[in-house]
Write a protein that holds these residues in place. Structure first.
Motif, PDB file in Angstrom:
ATOM      1  N   GLY A 105      48.847  41.448  41.147  1.00  0.00           N
ATOM      2  CA  GLY A 105      48.511  41.448  39.734  1.00  0.00           C
ATOM      3  C   GLY A 105      47.498  42.550  39.420  1.00  0.00           C
ATOM      4  O   GLY A 105      46.820  43.068  40.308  1.00  0.00           O
TER       5      GLY A 105
ATOM      6  N   LYS B 287      40.798  32.765  43.951  1.00  0.00           N
ATOM      7  CA  LYS B 287      39.484  32.854  44.611  1.00  0.00           C
ATOM      8  C   LYS B 287      38.332  32.745  43.622  1.00  0.00           C
ATOM      9  O   LYS B 287      37.241  32.297  43.971  1.00  0.00           O
ATOM     10  CB  LYS B 287      39.391  34.153  45.411  1.00  0.00           C
ATOM     11  CG  LYS B 287      39.485  35.416  44.592  1.00  0.00           C
ATOM     12  CD  LYS B 287      39.636  36.649  45.488  1.00  0.00           C
ATOM     13  CE  LYS B 287      41.084  36.914  45.830  1.00  0.00           C
ATOM     14  NZ  LYS B 287      41.328  38.040  46.701  1.00  0.00           N
ATOM     15  N   GLU B 288      38.577  33.144  42.342  1.00  0.00           N
ATOM     16  CA  GLU B 288      37.495  33.094  41.348  1.00  0.00           C
ATOM     17  C   GLU B 288      36.946  31.671  41.204  1.00  0.00           C
ATOM     18  O   GLU B 288      35.773  31.482  40.861  1.00  0.00           O
ATOM     19  CB  GLU B 288      37.997  33.603  39.982  1.00  0.00           C
ATOM     20  CG  GLU B 288      38.337  35.101  39.958  1.00  0.00           C
ATOM     21  CD  GLU B 288      39.795  35.398  40.302  1.00  0.00           C
ATOM     22  OE1 GLU B 288      40.494  34.493  40.832  1.00  0.00           O
ATOM     23  OE2 GLU B 288      40.246  36.527  40.047  1.00  0.00           O
TER      24      GLU B 288
ATOM     25  N   ALA C   3      44.958  30.243  45.915  1.00  0.00           N
ATOM     26  CA  ALA C   3      44.988  31.714  45.786  1.00  0.00           C
ATOM     27  C   ALA C   3      43.861  32.146  44.864  1.00  0.00           C
ATOM     28  O   ALA C   3      43.246  33.191  45.050  1.00  0.00           O
ATOM     29  CB  ALA C   3      46.326  32.170  45.220  1.00  0.00           C
TER      30      ALA C   3
ATOM     31  N   GLY D 247      51.213  31.652  31.706  1.00  0.00           N
ATOM     32  CA  GLY D 247      50.351  32.126  30.622  1.00  0.00           C
ATOM     33  C   GLY D 247      51.209  32.404  29.407  1.00  0.00           C
ATOM     34  O   GLY D 247      51.544  31.499  28.647  1.00  0.00           O
ATOM     35  N   SER D 248      51.639  33.678  29.249  1.00  0.00           N
ATOM     36  CA  SER D 248      52.435  34.021  28.054  1.00  0.00           C
ATOM     37  C   SER D 248      53.815  34.595  28.362  1.00  0.00           C
ATOM     38  O   SER D 248      54.565  34.932  27.449  1.00  0.00           O
ATOM     39  CB  SER D 248      51.639  34.998  27.184  1.00  0.00           C
ATOM     40  OG  SER D 248      51.174  36.049  27.983  1.00  0.00           O
ATOM     41  N   ASN D 249      54.160  34.720  29.623  1.00  0.00           N
ATOM     42  CA  ASN D 249      55.492  35.245  29.968  1.00  0.00           C
ATOM     43  C   ASN D 249      56.532  34.111  29.893  1.00  0.00           C
ATOM     44  O   ASN D 249      56.999  33.582  30.899  1.00  0.00           O
ATOM     45  CB  ASN D 249      55.454  35.869  31.367  1.00  0.00           C
ATOM     46  CG  ASN D 249      56.731  36.631  31.693  1.00  0.00           C
ATOM     47  OD1 ASN D 249      57.739  36.508  30.982  1.00  0.00           O
ATOM     48  ND2 ASN D 249      56.698  37.404  32.754  1.00  0.00           N
TER      49      ASN D 249
ATOM     50  N   THR E 192      54.229  32.484  36.886  1.00  0.00           N
ATOM     51  CA  THR E 192      54.862  33.748  36.501  1.00  0.00           C
ATOM     52  C   THR E 192      54.142  34.972  37.059  1.00  0.00           C
ATOM     53  O   THR E 192      54.561  36.106  36.807  1.00  0.00           O
ATOM     54  CB  THR E 192      54.904  33.848  34.959  1.00  0.00           C
ATOM     55  OG1 THR E 192      53.610  33.471  34.452  1.00  0.00           O
ATOM     56  CG2 THR E 192      55.952  32.916  34.378  1.00  0.00           C
ATOM     57  N   GLY E 193      53.068  34.779  37.805  1.00  0.00           N
ATOM     58  CA  GLY E 193      52.320  35.910  38.342  1.00  0.00           C
ATOM     59  C   GLY E 193      52.839  36.354  39.704  1.00  0.00           C
ATOM     60  O   GLY E 193      53.860  35.860  40.188  1.00  0.00           O
ATOM     61  N   SER E 194      52.111  37.272  40.309  1.00  0.00           N
ATOM     62  CA  SER E 194      52.513  37.828  41.601  1.00  0.00           C
ATOM     63  C   SER E 194      52.550  36.729  42.677  1.00  0.00           C
ATOM     64  O   SER E 194      53.550  36.550  43.380  1.00  0.00           O
ATOM     65  CB  SER E 194      51.527  38.951  41.969  1.00  0.00           C
ATOM     66  OG  SER E 194      51.574  39.237  43.325  1.00  0.00           O
ATOM     67  N   ILE E 195      51.492  35.943  42.801  1.00  0.00           N
ATOM     68  CA  ILE E 195      51.481  34.857  43.797  1.00  0.00           C
ATOM     69  C   ILE E 195      52.444  33.746  43.383  1.00  0.00           C
ATOM     70  O   ILE E 195      53.175  33.189  44.214  1.00  0.00           O
ATOM     71  CB  ILE E 195      50.049  34.284  43.965  1.00  0.00           C
ATOM     72  CG1 ILE E 195      49.120  35.328  44.572  1.00  0.00           C
ATOM     73  CG2 ILE E 195      50.062  33.006  44.825  1.00  0.00           C
ATOM     74  CD1 ILE E 195      49.393  35.691  46.002  1.00  0.00           C
TER      75      ILE E 195
ATOM     76  N   ASP F  31      44.889  33.436  50.267  1.00  0.00           N
ATOM     77  CA  ASP F  31      44.409  34.817  50.398  1.00  0.00           C
ATOM     78  C   ASP F  31      44.637  35.258  51.849  1.00  0.00           C
ATOM     79  O   ASP F  31      44.311  34.510  52.789  1.00  0.00           O
ATOM     80  CB  ASP F  31      42.906  34.825  50.055  1.00  0.00           C
ATOM     81  CG  ASP F  31      42.463  36.134  49.450  1.00  0.00           C
ATOM     82  OD1 ASP F  31      43.232  37.104  49.509  1.00  0.00           O
ATOM     83  OD2 ASP F  31      41.339  36.177  48.914  1.00  0.00           O
TER      84      ASP F  31
END
Ligand code: NDP
Ligand code: MG
Length: 379
Positions: free
Chosen positions: A202, A122-123, A120, A36-38, A10-13, A147
């Motif tokens: 994001g 990277k963390e 994606a 996540g929560s969307n 649900t995120g940008s990527i 990335d």
């Protein structure tokens, strides 16, 4: 037909990955989606892409949507749910697009299950690069960068031998405050920081671009992805974000990858590598762009970048601590608890106090992550 699962759909990527999937319906099948929560967007994605398994951030959210899922769709939740989407089912490929070090265990689980990874998140590499890359080698899976800078370097290195690389250079747009002095950064707001000049992304990575932490995380990411020492990784300001990064070889040749800023291109390349497929991205006209400009990176203007690279060179849990402190500081800035410049101060304070452990195990990394988060919250 490639079966893929997406962590962070649900995120940008995540949504742009599904855009790519939708453009090639005969080539991709969606096996699992983790959000996540969307939940509203997740349910829409379930109707459209018909995954066999889904996951949400908590048990409560799972209970909310249980009755709205089509029969037969397996539902999971929490960290265990992420691992289920990453390593359960029968996907051959996992796109890791959650935000933050929450993605670490599920990425390791996907590799352990023998799946190729479109990275994606990277963390994950910043937090535990030695564990991830060691496991990738052991399992013989592909770790393909999403990335844009790393996709560019990966494309420039195609078929080249590692010994011929003189250096790689990651370009940086400079983020939302690139034209402000440090003095002018005192009173900037969350809204100002979220207005990135070139990329729609994001919230967390947009703030990371403004502090230049993002480029620091990317230098560490490049170190692990391309197995290069920090001395061979450079950064350069390039406000237009047209040259996504470049490699210089020992004969002085430079190969760069160019394009309009559109994440669907590196996402698609990570999915179709080694093939190239048609893409709806707007073609780059250099004649129209007219002029590309570059500036030396200013480490005094962006002290967090300098700190990130120092942590990379120190190794061990230094990068774990840097990442954890940054995730907390950015979340606090987004909640308007601290000022923009306080993000950098928290990074300095946490790293000043952190006792670095070398060659940490997964448990030691998770322990470091927890301790540093608690400290960064208390400052
Ligand atoms: P977003 O914030 O847009 O998306 C994050 C995703 O992770 C959402 O789907 C979110 O779900 C999900 N998520 C967050 N927490 C959890 C959790 N606890 N459990 C399960 N899912 C969770 O981030 P981006 O897409 O911008 O970035 C994702 C990653 O990709 C980051 O590591 C970023 O650095 C990297 N990246 C992003 C780029 C970009 O252009 N956006 C470019 C290069 C790298 P929900 O929204 O449903 O809560
Ligand atoms: Mg990038």
């Amino acid at each position: 037909m490639k079966k893929i699962s997406i962590l962070g759909s649900t995120g940008s990527i995540g949504t742009q990955t599904l855009d790519v999937v939708a453009m090639h319906p005969d080539s991709f099948e969606v096996d699992g989606l983790a959000a996540g929560s969307n939940t509203a967007l997740l349910l829409e994605q379930v109707r459209r892409f018909k995954p066999r398994r889904v996951s949400v951030a908590s048990k409560e959210l799972a209970d909310d949507i249980r009755t709205q899922l089509p029969a037969g769709v397996e539902l999971y939740s929490g960290d265990e749910g992420l691992v289920q989407i990453a390593a359960g089912g029968d996907a051959d490929y996992v796109v890791t697009a959650v935000m933050g070090s929450v993605g670490l265990r599920s990425t390791l689980a996907a590799i352990e299950a023998g799946r190729d990874i479109g990275l994606a998140n990277k963390e994950t590499l910043v937090t535990a690069g030695h564990l991830v890359t060691e496991q990738v080698r052991r399992k013989g899976v592909k770790l393909l960068p999403i990335d844009s800078e790393h996709s560019a370097i990966f494309q420039c290195l195609n078929g080249e031998s590692r010994e011929d690389i003189a250096s790689i250079t990651l370009t940086a747009s400079g983020g939302s405050f690139r034209d402000l002095t440090r003095e002018q950064l005192r009173n900037v707001t969350v809204e100002d920081a979220l207005r990135h000049p070139n990329w729609a992304m994001g919230a967390k990575i947009t703030i990371d671009s403004a502090t230049m932490v993002n480029k620091g995380l990317e230098v560490i990411e490049a170190h692990w992805l391309f197995d290069l020492p920090y001395e061979q990784i450079e950064v350069l300001l390039h406000p237009e974000s047209i040259i996504h990064s470049f490699v210089e070889f020992r004969d002085s040749s430079i190969i760069a990858q160019l394009g309009n800023p559109d994440m669907r291109v590196p996402i698609q390349y990570a999915l179709t590598y080694p093939e190239r497929w048609h893409s709806p991205a707007q073609r780059l006209s250099l004649a129209q762009a007219g002029r590309l400009t570059f500036r030396e990176m200013d480490f005094a203007r962006y002290p967090a970048l300098k700190l990130a690279i120092e942590c990379g060179k120190t190794g061990g849990t230094a990068t774990t601590a840097f990442n954890a402190a940054n995730e907390v500081a950015v979340a606090r800035f987004l909640r308007r608890e601290i000022s923009f410049l306080r993000i950098e101060e928290i990074l300095e304070e946490v790293l000043g106090r952190h006792p670095v452990q070398s060659h940490p195990s997964l448990e030691q990394i998770e322990e470091c992550d927890r301790t540093v988060r608690a400290l960064a919250k208390s400052l």
